[in-house]
Design a protein around this motif. Structure first.
Motif, mmCIF file in Angstrom:
data_model
loop_
_atom_site.group_PDB
_atom_site.id
_atom_site.type_symbol
_atom_site.label_atom_id
_atom_site.label_comp_id
_atom_site.label_asym_id
_atom_site.label_seq_id
_atom_site.Cartn_x
_atom_site.Cartn_y
_atom_site.Cartn_z
ATOM 1 N N ALA A 25 0.831 -1.149 0.070
ATOM 2 C CA ALA A 25 -0.139 0.049 0.012
ATOM 3 C C ALA A 25 0.989 1.190 0.133
ATOM 4 O O ALA A 25 2.001 1.337 0.519
ATOM 5 N N ILE A 26 0.316 2.346 -0.967
ATOM 6 C CA ILE A 26 0.840 3.330 -0.631
ATOM 7 C C ILE A 26 -0.044 4.664 -0.666
ATOM 8 O O ILE A 26 -1.089 4.576 -1.284
ATOM 9 N N ALA A 27 0.087 5.725 0.267
ATOM 10 C CA ALA A 27 -1.108 6.364 0.357
ATOM 11 C C ALA A 27 -0.526 7.858 0.796
ATOM 12 O O ALA A 27 0.690 8.153 1.251
ATOM 13 N N ARG A 28 -1.182 8.831 0.621
ATOM 14 C CA ARG A 28 -1.117 10.278 1.338
ATOM 15 C C ARG A 28 -1.699 10.295 2.583
ATOM 16 O O ARG A 28 -3.133 10.165 2.308
ATOM 17 N N ILE A 29 -1.109 10.274 3.744
ATOM 18 C CA ILE A 29 -1.690 10.307 4.924
ATOM 19 C C ILE A 29 -1.737 11.431 5.874
ATOM 20 O O ILE A 29 -2.435 11.356 6.713
ATOM 21 N N GLY A 30 -1.200 12.633 4.866
ATOM 22 C CA GLY A 30 -1.302 13.797 5.732
ATOM 23 C C GLY A 30 -1.081 14.870 4.598
ATOM 24 O O GLY A 30 -1.106 14.785 3.395
ATOM 25 N N GLY A 31 -1.261 16.154 4.882
ATOM 26 C CA GLY A 31 -0.899 17.190 3.950
ATOM 27 C C GLY A 31 0.207 16.892 3.093
ATOM 28 O O GLY A 31 0.172 17.026 1.748
ATOM 29 N N ASN A 32 1.429 16.859 3.597
ATOM 30 C CA ASN A 32 2.811 16.550 3.012
ATOM 31 C C ASN A 32 3.337 15.059 3.454
ATOM 32 O O ASN A 32 4.528 15.111 3.550
ATOM 33 N N GLU A 33 2.578 14.416 3.876
ATOM 34 C CA GLU A 33 3.143 13.175 4.359
ATOM 35 C C GLU A 33 2.441 11.904 3.642
ATOM 36 O O GLU A 33 1.174 12.034 3.303
ATOM 37 N N PHE A 34 3.205 10.931 3.536
ATOM 38 C CA PHE A 34 3.001 9.717 2.714
ATOM 39 C C PHE A 34 3.237 8.537 3.427
ATOM 40 O O PHE A 34 4.358 8.775 4.469
ATOM 41 N N GLY A 35 2.740 7.499 3.402
ATOM 42 C CA GLY A 35 2.748 6.130 4.011
ATOM 43 C C GLY A 35 3.030 4.777 3.010
ATOM 44 O O GLY A 35 2.444 4.910 1.841
ATOM 45 N N VAL A 36 4.075 3.818 3.506
ATOM 46 C CA VAL A 36 4.200 3.030 2.422
ATOM 47 C C VAL A 36 4.075 1.786 3.369
ATOM 48 O O VAL A 36 4.856 1.586 4.525
ATOM 49 N N ILE A 37 3.832 0.719 2.733
ATOM 50 C CA ILE A 37 3.668 -0.744 3.474
ATOM 51 C C ILE A 37 4.500 -1.664 2.647
ATOM 52 O O ILE A 37 4.026 -1.984 1.375
ATOM 53 N N LEU A 38 5.429 -2.172 3.249
ATOM 54 C CA LEU A 38 6.332 -3.203 2.409
ATOM 55 C C LEU A 38 6.304 -4.371 3.213
ATOM 56 O O LEU A 38 6.751 -4.866 4.224
ATOM 57 N N LEU A 39 5.660 -5.664 2.472
ATOM 58 C CA LEU A 39 5.562 -6.880 3.002
ATOM 59 C C LEU A 39 6.802 -7.626 3.074
ATOM 60 O O LEU A 39 7.667 -7.262 2.019
ATOM 61 N N ASP A 40 7.085 -8.547 3.906
ATOM 62 C CA ASP A 40 8.240 -9.376 3.773
ATOM 63 C C ASP A 40 9.832 -8.644 3.943
ATOM 64 O O ASP A 40 10.652 -9.000 3.478
ATOM 65 N N ALA A 41 9.487 -7.322 4.399
ATOM 66 C CA ALA A 41 10.813 -6.513 4.595
ATOM 67 C C ALA A 41 10.984 -6.129 6.239
ATOM 68 O O ALA A 41 10.151 -5.850 6.695
ATOM 69 N N GLY A 42 12.175 -6.656 6.776
ATOM 70 C CA GLY A 42 12.582 -6.410 8.001
ATOM 71 C C GLY A 42 13.180 -5.189 8.075
ATOM 72 O O GLY A 42 13.214 -4.493 7.434
ATOM 73 N N PRO A 43 13.453 -4.916 9.648
ATOM 74 C CA PRO A 43 14.092 -3.349 9.999
ATOM 75 C C PRO A 43 15.251 -3.120 8.935
ATOM 76 O O PRO A 43 15.435 -2.131 8.425
ATOM 77 N N ALA A 44 16.207 -3.932 8.964
ATOM 78 C CA ALA A 44 17.495 -3.787 8.103
ATOM 79 C C ALA A 44 17.286 -3.581 6.738
ATOM 80 O O ALA A 44 17.736 -2.446 5.814
#
Length: 574
Positions: A229-248
């Motif tokens: 998922a990729i979204a605009r979550i605020g005025g100049n803010e965006f969110g991205v969800i990456l499956l099967d991706a750990g912290p590193a």
């Protein structure tokens, strides 16, 4: 009230044919009005609304006037208002059209003896008119469905960028959580903020700002074609969800993304390019949270931390770092809110700033402490939470006012009070007036107060900071640059502000007994400051050897645990 051209033509046609119906028959019009009012009453009963009989009679009277060819604006507006009231009462269009279908049949029945219709002709008229109303009902149902579909689409998609909306993003995040719990997989979440976006809007206008948002949205989709998922979550803010991706892995990809955004060539005004940077927070499931709210908070806290560290960077939330751990930060925010309800729980402590030649205190740095039972929590345990929650200003006001009251104590006589101001306080135009009021109220000489410019947060408005500095210096307050040498901005302050003191960053001072490089840096920074006629204060003086090296380097003042611990009341030991 404005009507379409088609509706105006229909009204004109009906007005020209007024008088077609026999409405001079009082008994007939009475029965028709009664039937209409009865239908409206039934509609309201269906939705559990109590009918106002006077309003029902008025509505029936207006309908008869409309049949009689009265199409003045006041009557038309009353019919529109009736529609709004029925809509507010949650009467559906389907129910309304159905009621009108039955009412039309009743009208035809009433008109038979008056107009002398044949029974067979009447049935044809009723059939044709009712079919027309049925068709209108079906069309309205389709229209409602399309409106609902568009509304649903708008609630799920950001119209400007074509990305998901925040609400839909949160739904997708919940799905990612449930999927990852079942399959025991990990995934990562980005919270991306475009740096200094307000400045872009202010300088170039909102149209250019929208272009920048669209460019970033397109770049995100190009960079992560397989993102969950990729979204605009605020005025100049965006969110991205990456499956099967750990912290590193998520951190590495975010760093590439951050670099890519800084290299974007945005030219909405021809050859003049706009260059942007971003601050990106990274949080991963299950490492940094196992609920939607916890992960969102963790990613946002990481993004705020990246911004505070200077922008144009990526920050992975550290679950072991209490200053960024969302649960710990939340608990400390609750503690601060509770303390603010009882002002006696927030008090100033004083740490001496000592003359290294004489060993006598020049003054004291005023430090905030939060009382919890018999103990006092140091600033390091709550300052991050205070800044994230916007409580720093309230805490600062309480501590500063109490310090000004205690400035009249015998131990504080002729001593300088060093007071820290965060960037948000510096940008607030009320702060100088607040200080001036305290000076007058407690009869304090402004020259006995030093305002420390503390750069824990990035400067958003340099003009406001300059105005703050000028107003304070006009009052007689002296300025100091805190944590000098911790970043490039501290050198900028020397250019813009007339500083009387500079406090050398403690991490450099702490190393001068072990690192020749650190010692050389501190000594040369001191020489630079002295050439600018700025008094030097060394922080983190923790042992005798450090104090002696600083004294031989010509640094006059020091501060640290070796020279004096922060205490609630220094008393008369000075």
């Amino acid at each position: 009230m404005r009507f379409s051209k088609g509706l105006l033509e229909l009204i004109k046609e009906l007005t020209s044919q007024a008088g077609q119906l026999p409405l001079d028959d009082v008994e007939l019009t009475g029965r028709v009005a009664q039937a209409y009012a009865g239908r409206l009453r039934s509609l309201l009963d269906l939705v559990g609304q109590e009918a106002n009989e006077a309003e029902l009679r008025g509505a029936a009277s207006d309908l008869l006037a409309l049949f009689a060819g009265n199409h003045d604006k006041e009557l038309l507006q009353r019919r529109i208002d009736l529609g709004r009231k029925l809509g507010a009462a949650e009467v559906s269009l389907e129910q309304l059209v159905t009621a009108y279908g039955f009412f039309f049949g009743r009208c035809c029945d009433e008109l038979v003896p008056v107009i002398q219709f044949l029974e067979r002709e009447l049935q044809r008229v009723k059939y044709g008119g009712t079919s027309l109303l049925l068709d209108l009902d079906l069309l309205l149902l389709g229209y409602q469905g399309e409106v609902a579909r568009q509304m649903r689409m708008f609630s799920e998609v950001d119209v400007l960028t074509g990305l998901l909306s925040r609400r839909k993003f949160e739904e997708e995040l919940q799905q990612a959580l449930e999927f990852s719990r079942r399959t025991k997989r990990e995934f990562s979440l980005y919270w991306l903020d475009i740096d200094n976006f307000k400045l872009i809007n202010d300088v170039y206008g909102y149209i250019v700002g929208d272009i920048v948002l669209k460019v970033v949205a397109d770049f995100l989709q190009e960079s992560f074609p397989n993102a969950f998922a990729i979204a605009r979550i605020g005025g100049n803010e965006f969110g991205v969800i990456l499956l099967d991706a750990g912290p590193a892995e998520a951190l590495a990809k975010a760093q590439v993304l951050c670099q890519g955004i800084s290299e974007l060539k945005i030219r909405p005004l021809g050859e003049e390019g706009i260059f942007i940077t971003s601050s990106i927070g990274v949080a991963s499931y299950p490492h940094h949270g196992q609920a939607q709210a916890d992960l969102m908070l963790a990613a946002e806290v990481a993004q705020v931390t990246a911004k505070r560290k200077g922008r144009n960077r990526v920050q992975l939330i550290d679950a072991l770092d209490e200053s960024t751990n969302p649960t710990v930060v939340h608990e400390r925010i609750l503690l601060l809110r509770e303390a603010l309800r009882s002002k006696e729980s927030i008090v100033p402590f004083y740490q001496p700033i000592v003359d290294l030649e004489t060993g006598k205190p020049l003054g004291y740095e005023v430090l905030a402490r939060v009382r919890r039972g018999e103990k006092f929590l140091s600033a390091g345990l709550f300052v991050e939470a205070a800044e994230q929650s916007g409580l720093m200003k309230d805490i600062g006001s309480i501590v500063i006012e109490q310090a000004m009251r205690e400035k009249k104590s015998s131990w504080a006589k002729d001593k300088i009070f060093f007071i820290n101001f965060s960037m948000r306080e510096l940008e607030n135009r009320e702060t100088p007036r607040f200080m001036a009021d305290l000076f007058n109220r407690y009869d304090i000489r402004p020259e006995e107060v030093v305002a420390e410019i503390t750069e824990r947060e990035a400067v958003l408005d340099m003009n406001a900071v300059q105005a703050f500095a000028k107003e304070l210096t006009d009052l007689g307050v002296r300025l100091a640059v805190d944590d000098f040498g911790s970043g490039f901005s501290s050198f900028i302050y020397l250019r813009y502000f007339d500083c009387y003191f500079a406090k050398i960053e403690g991490s450099l001072v702490r190393e001068i007994t072990r690192s020749g490089r650190s010692r050389m840096i501190v000594e040369n920074m001191a020489k630079l400051l002295q050439k600018l006629s700025i008094e030097v204060v060394a922080e983190f003086v923790e042992n005798r050897e450090t104090a002696e090296i600083l004294r031989r380097a010509g640094i006059r003042y020091g501060q640290g645990y070796y020279l004096g611990m922060p205490v609630r009341c220094p008393g008369n030991r000075d």
